[in-house]
Design an enzyme around this catalytic site. Structure first.
Site, mmCIF file in Angstrom:
data_model
loop_
_atom_site.group_PDB
_atom_site.id
_atom_site.type_symbol
_atom_site.label_atom_id
_atom_site.label_comp_id
_atom_site.label_asym_id
_atom_site.label_seq_id
_atom_site.Cartn_x
_atom_site.Cartn_y
_atom_site.Cartn_z
ATOM 1 C CB SER A 10 -1.979 23.639 2.467
ATOM 2 O OG SER A 10 -0.505 23.908 1.852
ATOM 3 N N GLY A 28 -3.818 16.990 -3.105
ATOM 4 C CA GLY A 28 -3.896 16.258 -1.882
ATOM 5 C C GLY A 28 -2.348 15.718 -1.734
ATOM 6 N N GLY A 55 8.471 -0.215 10.375
ATOM 7 C CA GLY A 55 8.746 -1.343 9.598
ATOM 8 C C GLY A 55 7.627 -1.612 8.514
ATOM 9 C CG HIS A 87 10.044 -13.726 -25.567
ATOM 10 N ND1 HIS A 87 10.449 -14.279 -24.539
ATOM 11 C CD2 HIS A 87 11.085 -13.805 -26.384
ATOM 12 C CE1 HIS A 87 11.677 -14.835 -24.417
ATOM 13 N NE2 HIS A 87 11.973 -14.235 -25.736
HETATM 14 C C1 LIG Z 1 5.017 8.577 1.821
HETATM 15 C C2 LIG Z 1 3.894 8.184 1.416
HETATM 16 C C3 LIG Z 1 3.683 7.319 0.334
HETATM 17 C C4 LIG Z 1 2.722 6.740 -0.095
HETATM 18 N N1 LIG Z 1 2.586 6.036 -1.291
HETATM 19 C C5 LIG Z 1 1.562 5.391 -1.692
HETATM 20 C C6 LIG Z 1 1.472 4.749 -2.888
HETATM 21 O O1 LIG Z 1 2.631 4.374 -3.510
HETATM 22 N N2 LIG Z 1 0.162 4.285 -3.399
HETATM 23 C C7 LIG Z 1 -0.812 4.433 -2.686
HETATM 24 O O2 LIG Z 1 -2.032 3.999 -3.340
HETATM 25 N N3 LIG Z 1 -0.912 5.258 -1.447
HETATM 26 C C8 LIG Z 1 0.312 5.661 -1.080
HETATM 27 N N4 LIG Z 1 0.114 6.349 0.193
HETATM 28 C C9 LIG Z 1 -1.101 6.589 1.037
HETATM 29 C C10 LIG Z 1 -1.756 7.545 -0.089
HETATM 30 O O3 LIG Z 1 -0.972 8.989 -0.199
HETATM 31 C C11 LIG Z 1 -3.291 8.083 0.666
HETATM 32 O O4 LIG Z 1 -3.811 6.744 0.932
HETATM 33 C C12 LIG Z 1 -3.924 8.802 -0.176
HETATM 34 O O5 LIG Z 1 -3.403 10.401 -0.481
HETATM 35 C C13 LIG Z 1 -5.318 9.258 0.724
HETATM 36 O O6 LIG Z 1 -6.044 10.217 -0.042
HETATM 37 P P1 LIG Z 1 -7.288 11.000 0.631
HETATM 38 O O7 LIG Z 1 -8.292 10.985 -0.366
HETATM 39 O O8 LIG Z 1 -7.580 10.243 2.004
HETATM 40 O O9 LIG Z 1 -6.851 12.568 0.889
HETATM 41 P P2 LIG Z 1 -5.574 13.343 0.954
HETATM 42 O O10 LIG Z 1 -5.071 13.143 -0.552
HETATM 43 O O11 LIG Z 1 -4.682 13.089 2.160
HETATM 44 O O12 LIG Z 1 -6.163 15.008 1.098
HETATM 45 C C14 LIG Z 1 -6.828 15.304 2.273
HETATM 46 C C15 LIG Z 1 -6.473 16.869 2.107
HETATM 47 O O13 LIG Z 1 -7.245 17.466 3.176
HETATM 48 C C16 LIG Z 1 -6.611 18.826 3.647
HETATM 49 N N5 LIG Z 1 -7.395 18.966 4.634
HETATM 50 C C17 LIG Z 1 -7.321 18.383 5.913
HETATM 51 N N6 LIG Z 1 -7.988 18.998 7.066
HETATM 52 C C18 LIG Z 1 -8.734 20.150 6.298
HETATM 53 C C19 LIG Z 1 -9.506 21.067 6.777
HETATM 54 N N7 LIG Z 1 -9.905 21.104 7.882
HETATM 55 N N8 LIG Z 1 -9.711 21.960 5.894
HETATM 56 C C20 LIG Z 1 -9.224 22.099 4.739
HETATM 57 N N9 LIG Z 1 -8.449 21.052 3.972
HETATM 58 C C21 LIG Z 1 -8.230 20.092 4.920
HETATM 59 C C22 LIG Z 1 -5.036 18.289 3.626
HETATM 60 O O14 LIG Z 1 -4.237 19.346 3.461
HETATM 61 C C23 LIG Z 1 -5.066 17.417 2.291
HETATM 62 O O15 LIG Z 1 -4.756 18.270 1.349
HETATM 63 C C24 LIG Z 1 1.485 7.075 0.311
HETATM 64 C C25 LIG Z 1 1.278 7.862 1.926
HETATM 65 C C26 LIG Z 1 2.437 8.378 2.116
HETATM 66 C C27 LIG Z 1 2.545 9.134 3.612
HETATM 67 N N1 LIG Z 2 3.219 1.776 -1.604
HETATM 68 C C1 LIG Z 2 2.014 2.366 -0.999
HETATM 69 O O1 LIG Z 2 0.757 1.861 -1.330
HETATM 70 C C2 LIG Z 2 2.183 3.077 0.249
HETATM 71 C C3 LIG Z 2 3.500 3.624 0.732
HETATM 72 C C4 LIG Z 2 3.564 4.134 1.718
HETATM 73 C C5 LIG Z 2 2.546 4.323 2.667
HETATM 74 N N2 LIG Z 2 1.338 3.817 2.161
HETATM 75 C C6 LIG Z 2 0.203 3.874 3.151
HETATM 76 O O2 LIG Z 2 0.605 4.702 4.169
HETATM 77 C C7 LIG Z 2 0.281 4.377 5.647
HETATM 78 C C8 LIG Z 2 1.063 4.585 6.397
HETATM 79 O O3 LIG Z 2 2.596 3.883 6.491
HETATM 80 P P1 LIG Z 2 3.495 3.773 7.699
HETATM 81 O O4 LIG Z 2 4.508 2.960 7.202
HETATM 82 O O5 LIG Z 2 3.692 4.752 8.489
HETATM 83 O O6 LIG Z 2 2.349 2.760 8.574
HETATM 84 P P2 LIG Z 2 2.185 1.294 8.693
HETATM 85 O O7 LIG Z 2 1.141 1.086 9.434
HETATM 86 O O8 LIG Z 2 2.645 0.516 7.322
HETATM 87 O O9 LIG Z 2 3.400 0.683 9.593
HETATM 88 C C9 LIG Z 2 3.826 1.158 10.777
HETATM 89 C C10 LIG Z 2 5.165 0.639 11.310
HETATM 90 O O10 LIG Z 2 5.709 1.223 12.580
HETATM 91 C C11 LIG Z 2 5.798 0.360 13.391
HETATM 92 N N3 LIG Z 2 5.841 1.178 14.780
HETATM 93 C C12 LIG Z 2 4.834 1.764 15.300
HETATM 94 N N4 LIG Z 2 5.184 2.193 16.518
HETATM 95 C C13 LIG Z 2 6.496 2.069 16.606
HETATM 96 C C14 LIG Z 2 7.365 2.511 17.629
HETATM 97 N N5 LIG Z 2 6.885 3.316 18.732
HETATM 98 N N6 LIG Z 2 8.600 2.083 17.403
HETATM 99 C C15 LIG Z 2 9.003 1.500 16.290
HETATM 100 N N7 LIG Z 2 8.182 1.007 15.437
HETATM 101 C C16 LIG Z 2 6.759 1.439 15.423
HETATM 102 C C17 LIG Z 2 4.994 -0.874 13.338
HETATM 103 O O11 LIG Z 2 5.515 -2.019 13.713
HETATM 104 C C18 LIG Z 2 4.955 -0.860 11.673
HETATM 105 O O12 LIG Z 2 6.082 -1.754 11.264
HETATM 106 C C19 LIG Z 2 0.161 2.696 5.172
HETATM 107 O O13 LIG Z 2 -0.612 2.133 5.987
HETATM 108 C C20 LIG Z 2 -0.274 2.530 3.733
HETATM 109 O O14 LIG Z 2 -1.524 2.178 3.658
HETATM 110 C C21 LIG Z 2 0.897 3.184 1.289
#
Ligand SMILES: Cc1cc2nc3c(=O)[nH]c(=O)nc-3n(C[C@H](O)[C@H](O)[C@H](O)COP(=O)(O)OP(=O)(O)OC[C@H]3O[C@@H](n4cnc5c(N)ncnc54)[C@H](O)[C@@H]3O)c2cc1C
Ligand SMILES: NC(=O)c1ccc[n+]([C@@H]2O[C@H](COP(=O)([O-])OP(=O)(O)OC[C@H]3O[C@@H](n4cnc5c(N)ncnc54)[C@H](O)[C@@H]3O)[C@@H](O)[C@H]2O)c1
Length: 454
Positions: free
Chosen positions: A39, A45, A172, A439
């Protein structure tokens, strides 16, 4: 767009953190590289487009008290800028080409790409293939969820410009707690419905209780051990009803103008046709890799969320380092020497942790010394008017080395890296206790925390 060749030294599937960094690096080393991304809205990413960066921009602006719609607009501008910058990072190299389309294996060395703009299928061969396709939300089977117009994922909720008055969050974990904290600060009435019997089950109870207190003080209602029965649609009052049961078996209802599903993320391998390449996956669908991130097919590697490692951007980046060390003159680096992966949960204030928790250290048989410090006792926290929180350290009583540290306080996402560095350097805890910090800073809290170690 650059012309596409039929053969490359390296093909990278997915524009994730590890993959894009690897693509740019390999191209700079003279390899011919293709990076396939399905996309144009995902160049760069997940992290920069729909995850870490947009959510932390929203958290920051919520803390500043900016209105929601303005914050969404600012977040969109930020991600657009970063998307273009990330595209250029790869595509401006003369040896690298970004191909926009969906990749699917045809054989171990051949990948078909359906180009996003023309829907044409092209075939690419590569000597080495790196899969970096990330993860996507798990959507639980809840009656009425698919039919509801008010159910969102973390991706779609932050596309909405109107603040939900009543936000119900299912889950959660990381996403649930970060979204709860920020939406409550924007003014939503937030309810968390979590299946787990304990709040933050991996954490020590004193730290989990401190995080819970921060959220409850923002007016967030938290229900543990719930079982969601159904979502019943809008009956004209612009709100759905989420029906659930508590552990005691009581039926409850809560009204929602938006429902966020935050129940975990699963590997994104849909459409990749891994079987055509003979690549093995585990029971949850993650690509199996060895300590070099190599799959069972020796010329295919997997990086980032899709290989089942902890789902963090910085882990995906470290996956890139592991791969780089196999081809170039770097100190060998494998999964076996990856320890001490810290994390920060971006509630306000953030909760950060590295190493062992108290219960984990005890279970491993360590003799430990523990100290805790209320965030309010740090002068900088008083200046910032962010006095909520608790700091805790776990020290090995036999060696005086730091085993773990949990910080719930302003800037903990920075401080934890300092503690991690001290742990990696195998400093005694007294180094953090006696270092001269500037500080007034939050770092000074480490002087005080470690001074309390008995
Ligand atoms: C809401 C949210 C908040 C987060 N906050 C944090 C945070 O604060 N700090 C942190 O460290 N992590 C955070 N994470 C986790 C972090 O975003 C992911 O661990 C990280 O982006 C993973 O990157 P990646 O290298 O695995 O690939 P991604 O960045 O997920 O990239 C994968 C790419 O592959 C593409 N793709 C998939 N299949 C295909 C295909 N068949 N052909 C072509 N392209 C394809 C997708 O479109 C995507 O762009 C958060 C995640 C979420 C959902
Ligand atoms: N600050 C960061 O680094 C950051 C921020 C956001 C996301 N992430 C990454 O993204 C991943 C995904 O985050 P996430 O919050 O979706 O997953 P998570 O694995 O952290 O939490 C999943 C939660 O959903 C609950 N759950 C599962 N099934 C349920 C159901 N049917 N009903 C009610 N509760 C249910 C579980 O008890 C758990 O609390 C994380 O593992 C983390 O590595 C990282």
């Amino acid at each position: 767009m650059k012309s596409i060749h039929s053969s490359y030294d390296a093909l990278i599937i997915g524009f994730g953190k590890g993959g894009k960094t690897l693509a740019a690096y390999l191209a700079n080393q003279g390899w011919q590289v293709a990076l396939v991304e399905q996309s144009p809205l995902m160049y760069g990413g997940t992290c920069i487009n729909i995850a870490c960066i947009p959510t932390k921009s929203l958290v920051h602006n919520a803390e500043l008290g900016k209105p929601y719609a303005e914050s969404i607009h600012e977040k969109d501008q930020l991600t657009a800028t970063l998307r273009q910058r990330n595209f250029n990072l790869v595509d401006q190299s003369p040896n690298a080409t970004v191909i926009t389309g969906k990749a699917s294996f045809v054989s171990p060395n051949q990948v078909s790409v359906r180009l996003t703009d023309t829907q044409e299928d092209i075939l690419i061969e590569a000597e080495r293939i790196f899969i970096n396709t990330g993860a996507k939300p798990i959507i639980p089977a809840i009656s009425g969820l698919q039919q509801s117009q008010r159910v969102f994922t973390s991706t779609t909720l932050i596309e909405q410009t109107e603040l939900p008055l009543r936000l119900v969050i299912i889950g959660g974990g990381y996403i649930a707690l970060e979204f709860a904290s920020m939406y409550a600060q924007y003014g939503s009435k937030v309810t968390i419905l979590d299946r787990s019997t304990q709040f933050l089950p991996n954490e020590d109870r004193d730290m989990a209780d401190a995080v819970m207190a921060v959220l409850v003080n923002k007016g967030i209602r938290i229900e543990q051990a719930v079982n969601i029965d159904e979502i019943t649609p809008d009956d004209g009052d612009r709100q759905d009803t989420v029906v659930y049961h508590t552990q005691a078996g009581n039926r409850q209802e809560v009204q929602a103008s938006a429902i966020l599903v935050a129940t975990g993320r699963q590997p994104y391998t849909e459409g990749l046709n891994l079987s055509a390449a003979g690549v093995d996956m585990d029971a949850k669908g993650y690509i199996r890799v060895n300590e070099y991130l190599q799959t069972n097919v020796p010329h295919i590697w997997a990086l980032g969320d899709v290989n089942g490692g902890p789902q963090f951007t910085y882990v995906s980046l470290d996956d890139y380092r592991i791969i780089r060390s196999q081809f170039f003159n770097y100190k060998p680096h494998t999964l076996l020497d990856r320890n001490l992966v810290a994390f920060s949960l971006f509630t306000s204030p953030p909760f950060s942790h590295v190493g062992l928790r108290e219960h984990e250290a005890l279970a491993k048989g360590y003799h430990i010394k523990i100290a805790t410090l209320p965030a309010a006792s740090i002068t900088r926290a008083q200046i910032l008017n962010e006095t909520e929180g608790l700091l805790k350290c776990i020290v090995d009583a036999d060696t005086d080395q730091i085993l773990g540290c949990s910080l719930l306080c302003a800037n903990s996402s920075e401080l934890i890296n300092l503690v991690q560095l001290a742990m990696r350097a195998r400093f005694d805890y007294t180094v953090l206790r006696d270092t001269i910090y500037t500080h007034p800073s939050m770092s000074e809290g480490l002087n005080d925390l470690f001074a309390k170690v008995p």
